[in-house]
Design a protein around this motif. Sequence first.
Motif, PDB file in Angstrom:
ATOM      1  N   THR A  82     -27.455 -31.487  59.749  1.00 24.71           N
ATOM      2  CA  THR A  82     -27.162 -32.894  59.467  1.00 24.71           C
ATOM      3  C   THR A  82     -26.082 -33.060  58.413  1.00 24.71           C
ATOM      4  OG1 THR A  82     -28.950 -32.896  57.829  1.00 24.71           O
ATOM      5  CG2 THR A  82     -29.502 -33.612  60.063  1.00 24.71           C
ATOM      6  N   ILE A  83     -25.452 -31.975  58.008  1.00 24.98           N
ATOM      7  CA  ILE A  83     -24.505 -31.989  56.894  1.00 24.98           C
ATOM      8  C   ILE A  83     -23.066 -32.044  57.407  1.00 24.98           C
ATOM      9  CG2 ILE A  83     -23.620 -30.628  54.946  1.00 24.98           C
ATOM     10  CD1 ILE A  83     -26.458 -29.471  54.675  1.00 24.98           C
ATOM     11  N   GLY A  84     -22.253 -32.897  56.793  1.00 26.37           N
ATOM     12  CA  GLY A  84     -20.825 -32.899  57.043  1.00 26.37           C
ATOM     13  C   GLY A  84     -20.376 -33.914  58.076  1.00 26.37           C
ATOM     14  N   PRO A 101     -14.749 -41.030  49.786  1.00 27.50           N
ATOM     15  CA  PRO A 101     -16.058 -40.372  49.712  1.00 27.50           C
ATOM     16  C   PRO A 101     -17.252 -41.258  50.017  1.00 27.50           C
ATOM     17  CG  PRO A 101     -14.680 -39.651  47.896  1.00 27.50           C
ATOM     18  CD  PRO A 101     -13.945 -40.774  48.576  1.00 27.50           C
ATOM     19  N   ARG A 102     -17.073 -42.570  50.041  1.00 29.91           N
ATOM     20  CA  ARG A 102     -18.194 -43.465  50.310  1.00 29.91           C
ATOM     21  C   ARG A 102     -18.000 -44.326  51.557  1.00 29.91           C
ATOM     22  NH1 ARG A 102     -18.686 -46.999  45.237  1.00 29.91           N
ATOM     23  NH2 ARG A 102     -20.187 -48.060  46.587  1.00 29.91           N
ATOM     24  N   THR A 103     -16.989 -44.046  52.362  1.00 34.91           N
ATOM     25  CA  THR A 103     -16.677 -44.932  53.486  1.00 34.91           C
ATOM     26  C   THR A 103     -16.328 -44.151  54.744  1.00 34.91           C
ATOM     27  OG1 THR A 103     -15.740 -46.502  51.895  1.00 34.91           O
ATOM     28  CG2 THR A 103     -15.323 -46.922  54.228  1.00 34.91           C
ATOM     29  N   ILE A 104     -16.966 -44.527  55.860  1.00 38.16           N
ATOM     30  CA  ILE A 104     -16.652 -43.983  57.178  1.00 38.16           C
ATOM     31  C   ILE A 104     -16.365 -45.147  58.113  1.00 38.16           C
ATOM     32  CG2 ILE A 104     -17.498 -42.671  59.166  1.00 38.16           C
ATOM     33  CD1 ILE A 104     -19.295 -41.116  57.298  1.00 38.16           C
ATOM     34  N   VAL A 105     -15.330 -45.009  58.927  1.00 37.52           N
ATOM     35  CA  VAL A 105     -15.009 -46.007  59.946  1.00 37.52           C
ATOM     36  C   VAL A 105     -15.267 -45.403  61.323  1.00 37.52           C
ATOM     37  CG1 VAL A 105     -13.163 -47.332  61.046  1.00 37.52           C
ATOM     38  CG2 VAL A 105     -13.342 -47.284  58.548  1.00 37.52           C
ATOM     39  N   THR A 165     -22.077 -40.994  47.078  1.00 36.66           N
ATOM     40  CA  THR A 165     -21.572 -39.896  47.898  1.00 36.66           C
ATOM     41  C   THR A 165     -22.701 -38.906  48.201  1.00 36.66           C
ATOM     42  OG1 THR A 165     -20.930 -38.625  45.945  1.00 36.66           O
ATOM     43  CG2 THR A 165     -19.274 -40.085  46.896  1.00 36.66           C
ATOM     44  N   PHE A 166     -22.760 -38.433  49.426  1.00 37.80           N
ATOM     45  CA  PHE A 166     -23.643 -37.342  49.828  1.00 37.80           C
ATOM     46  C   PHE A 166     -23.160 -36.834  51.177  1.00 37.80           C
ATOM     47  CE2 PHE A 166     -25.576 -41.296  51.212  1.00 37.80           C
ATOM     48  CZ  PHE A 166     -26.083 -41.054  52.464  1.00 37.80           C
ATOM     49  N   ARG A 167     -23.506 -35.594  51.505  1.00 35.18           N
ATOM     50  CA  ARG A 167     -22.920 -34.918  52.651  1.00 35.18           C
ATOM     51  C   ARG A 167     -23.546 -35.310  53.987  1.00 35.18           C
ATOM     52  NH1 ARG A 167     -20.559 -30.181  52.374  1.00 35.18           N
ATOM     53  NH2 ARG A 167     -19.908 -30.748  54.476  1.00 35.18           N
ATOM     54  N   GLU A 168     -24.583 -36.118  53.997  1.00 32.68           N
ATOM     55  CA  GLU A 168     -25.249 -36.481  55.242  1.00 32.68           C
ATOM     56  C   GLU A 168     -24.998 -37.940  55.624  1.00 32.68           C
ATOM     57  OE1 GLU A 168     -29.214 -34.083  55.675  1.00 32.68           O
ATOM     58  OE2 GLU A 168     -28.875 -34.425  53.535  1.00 32.68           O
ATOM     59  N   ASP A 479     -39.213 -33.693  43.304  1.00 33.95           N
ATOM     60  CA  ASP A 479     -38.354 -34.866  43.482  1.00 33.95           C
ATOM     61  C   ASP A 479     -36.950 -34.606  42.940  1.00 33.95           C
ATOM     62  OD1 ASP A 479     -40.541 -36.084  44.547  1.00 33.95           O
ATOM     63  OD2 ASP A 479     -40.666 -37.689  43.063  1.00 33.95           O
ATOM     64  N   ARG A 480     -36.878 -33.968  41.772  1.00 30.43           N
ATOM     65  CA  ARG A 480     -35.580 -33.678  41.166  1.00 30.43           C
ATOM     66  C   ARG A 480     -34.758 -32.744  42.058  1.00 30.43           C
ATOM     67  NH1 ARG A 480     -32.762 -30.057  38.699  1.00 30.43           N
ATOM     68  NH2 ARG A 480     -34.366 -28.456  38.907  1.00 30.43           N
ATOM     69  N   LEU A 481     -35.414 -31.733  42.617  1.00 33.68           N
ATOM     70  CA  LEU A 481     -34.713 -30.786  43.473  1.00 33.68           C
ATOM     71  C   LEU A 481     -34.196 -31.443  44.746  1.00 33.68           C
ATOM     72  CD1 LEU A 481     -37.084 -27.709  43.068  1.00 33.68           C
ATOM     73  CD2 LEU A 481     -34.722 -27.876  42.249  1.00 33.68           C
ATOM     74  N   VAL A 482     -34.994 -32.319  45.355  1.00 29.17           N
ATOM     75  CA  VAL A 482     -34.545 -33.016  46.565  1.00 29.17           C
ATOM     76  C   VAL A 482     -33.375 -33.932  46.240  1.00 29.17           C
ATOM     77  CG1 VAL A 482     -35.183 -34.677  48.359  1.00 29.17           C
ATOM     78  CG2 VAL A 482     -36.786 -32.885  47.703  1.00 29.17           C
ATOM     79  N   SER A 483     -33.492 -34.686  45.154  1.00 32.17           N
ATOM     80  CA  SER A 483     -32.422 -35.596  44.754  1.00 32.17           C
ATOM     81  C   SER A 483     -31.133 -34.839  44.450  1.00 32.17           C
ATOM     82  CB  SER A 483     -32.858 -36.401  43.526  1.00 32.17           C
ATOM     83  OG  SER A 483     -31.823 -37.243  43.080  1.00 32.17           O
ATOM     84  N   SER A 484     -31.262 -33.716  43.755  1.00 31.78           N
ATOM     85  CA  SER A 484     -30.092 -32.913  43.424  1.00 31.78           C
ATOM     86  C   SER A 484     -29.449 -32.333  44.678  1.00 31.78           C
ATOM     87  CB  SER A 484     -30.508 -31.791  42.471  1.00 31.78           C
ATOM     88  OG  SER A 484     -29.428 -30.932  42.195  1.00 31.78           O
ATOM     89  N   ALA A 485     -30.273 -31.886  45.616  1.00 21.12           N
ATOM     90  CA  ALA A 485     -29.743 -31.328  46.862  1.00 21.12           C
ATOM     91  C   ALA A 485     -29.003 -32.381  47.668  1.00 21.12           C
ATOM     92  CB  ALA A 485     -30.878 -30.725  47.694  1.00 21.12           C
ATOM     93  N   THR A 486     -29.576 -33.569  47.766  1.00 17.41           N
ATOM     94  CA  THR A 486     -28.962 -34.647  48.540  1.00 17.41           C
ATOM     95  C   THR A 486     -27.572 -34.985  48.031  1.00 17.41           C
ATOM     96  OG1 THR A 486     -31.146 -35.578  49.007  1.00 17.41           O
ATOM     97  CG2 THR A 486     -29.259 -37.020  49.316  1.00 17.41           C
ATOM     98  N   ALA A 487     -27.380 -34.922  46.707  1.00 19.44           N
ATOM     99  CA  ALA A 487     -26.096 -35.285  46.108  1.00 19.44           C
ATOM    100  C   ALA A 487     -25.105 -34.132  46.046  1.00 19.44           C
ATOM    101  CB  ALA A 487     -26.327 -35.830  44.700  1.00 19.44           C
ATOM    102  N   ALA A 488     -25.553 -32.907  46.361  1.00 21.89           N
ATOM    103  CA  ALA A 488     -24.703 -31.732  46.194  1.00 21.89           C
ATOM    104  C   ALA A 488     -23.653 -31.631  47.294  1.00 21.89           C
ATOM    105  CB  ALA A 488     -25.559 -30.468  46.187  1.00 21.89           C
ATOM    106  N   ASP A 489     -22.549 -30.974  46.975  1.00 20.47           N
ATOM    107  CA  ASP A 489     -21.502 -30.740  47.965  1.00 20.47           C
ATOM    108  C   ASP A 489     -22.006 -29.835  49.076  1.00 20.47           C
ATOM    109  OD1 ASP A 489     -18.670 -30.993  48.800  1.00 20.47           O
ATOM    110  OD2 ASP A 489     -18.655 -28.830  48.457  1.00 20.47           O
ATOM    111  N   ASN A 490     -22.868 -28.889  48.720  1.00 22.92           N
ATOM    112  CA  ASN A 490     -23.553 -28.042  49.708  1.00 22.92           C
ATOM    113  C   ASN A 490     -25.051 -28.204  49.493  1.00 22.92           C
ATOM    114  OD1 ASN A 490     -24.531 -26.159  51.488  1.00 22.92           O
ATOM    115  ND2 ASN A 490     -23.785 -24.378  50.358  1.00 22.92           N
TER     116      ASN A 490
END
Length: 553
Positions: A82-84, A101-105, A165-168, A479-490
């Motif tokens: 689901t990434i990218g 980084p925050r917009t897709i058309v 911003t997030f990769r998903e 919760d912290r780990l999930v939140s950090s992962a969601t925001a990470a570049d990878n």
Amino acid sequence: MRRPLPVRASLVLTCLLAGHATAPAPAGAQQRATPVRATVVLAIPGDVTTPLPVIGPGFTHSTDVADQLFLRLGFLKSTFQTIGDNALSPMLARSWRRIDPRTIVFELDPRARWHDGAPVTAGDVAFTWRLMTNPRVGSDRAVVEPIESVDSLAPHRVRVRFRRTFREQLYLAGFNFQPLPAHLLARMPAESIATSEYARHPVGNGPFRYERRVAGEFIELRADSTFFLGKPGIARVVFRVIGNPATKLTMLLNGELDVMDNLPPAAVIQAKARPDLRVATFTSNLIVYARFNARAPGDSARTHSVLSDRRVRSALIGALDRRTMARNAFGPNAAVPDAVQSVTWNWVAHADSRRPRDVAGARAMLAQAGWRDSDADGILDRAGVPLRVGILYPSTSSMRNDFAVQMQAMWRDVGVDAHLERVEGPVYGERRMSGRFDIDVTAVNQDPSPMSLVQSWSCAAAAEARSSNTAHWCDAEFDRLVSSATAADNPTPGYRRALARMASEAPAIFLAAPYNQVALHARYENVQIWPIKAWTSLWQWRVRPGAELPRDR
């Protein structure tokens, strides 16, 4: 490196009677021009009165029907990642581009039409977004919250703006957006759509048109011969309402059904013995687990007197031979994870645990927690209170009953008195949602993205009234780990760490992540079954020329 499962070769997807597995056909795909004489008869466990995305109930059998009528902007590729910005294949949207980084058309395919002939437009997407954010309609918070706005820029161009911003991002919007027709619904009060004439006879934009419903018996769909991605290879789809799995198997063997998925081992043997049926293994997003209630049954203000202790939870897990239990339920085609992870998340981490049963270790952990057999009756006790827990599950599920019976027997070996609480479906649902249980045996079809963990396993969900975190598990580090992962570049390493944290905290017994054993009639070609939205490619199936049955019309 962990030893792969016996079905590892079909981990991604098994494609029957075809040379390879592909995603649902992109724009421009063509089907054969010869007249179509083909029917598929499937079973769903309950009736579907509102076969609509966004508006209808989120039951799997409801979305199975709705997915034949309404297209998504895009669909996951066969990796299920689901990434990218390359995570999806085109469907209703023929392309997309990132603006910042925050917009897709998204560019919608201009050939797409509603079944009444009206064009599908960006206005339909923006209208559906307004429905998704309407509190009188409601939508999955995990989908709605990250999106700031959805705007129509041109007839076929729609802009999605995210709050962060997030990769998903592409997956979140492209996979979860199934537009409804604004030209038919925009003037209707949002809260009235579910009970409207439109809901009873929906007009969609997918490969099949809604034909008719006989309440409690079946729903019939007919192919849209003008479908812009190509003429469907199946002319008619019938969803039979069959709640009893044994009845479903009987109808399959009697030739009244064409397909049955999630076959138990005994049914696999019966289906393989039939020359008119084929059996194949597909990846599945199903996971079976038994959740520990972190709070006192029926009183979320108090911690559970037994199960709030991680040592007890870990001991109960260690006392079980989970691999044998999974094999008994699903045959050799099941992984046994240590966290809430179906095999579709193997791109994050391999789902199969190597932890063996450890009775001595379980006894030692229970002793550390203060549980001993002081009166020599075979049941551990502490301060005069026996170690007793209840196992809740619905009477309609023989699979969950089998798991519960095995858990009861294996726990007896370490001095735990477990009693079975086998209740009728409505009672089970009410007790589960109100938290009136010790241990709840359940099975869910997992969301494609680990980002969805916040829905059922976060502290925020635990604090919500009647949320899907029915066991009120809350771990701030998770919760912290999930939140950090969601925001990470990878995000992948972060999601892996979050799952490892869950495994160490033992909020549930993760019993099985099975593969999907599917039986279907041998006359079908070009069959693809997906772990996420199984029947998405149904319109691309075909009946082999000359192999038609009388119902193929």
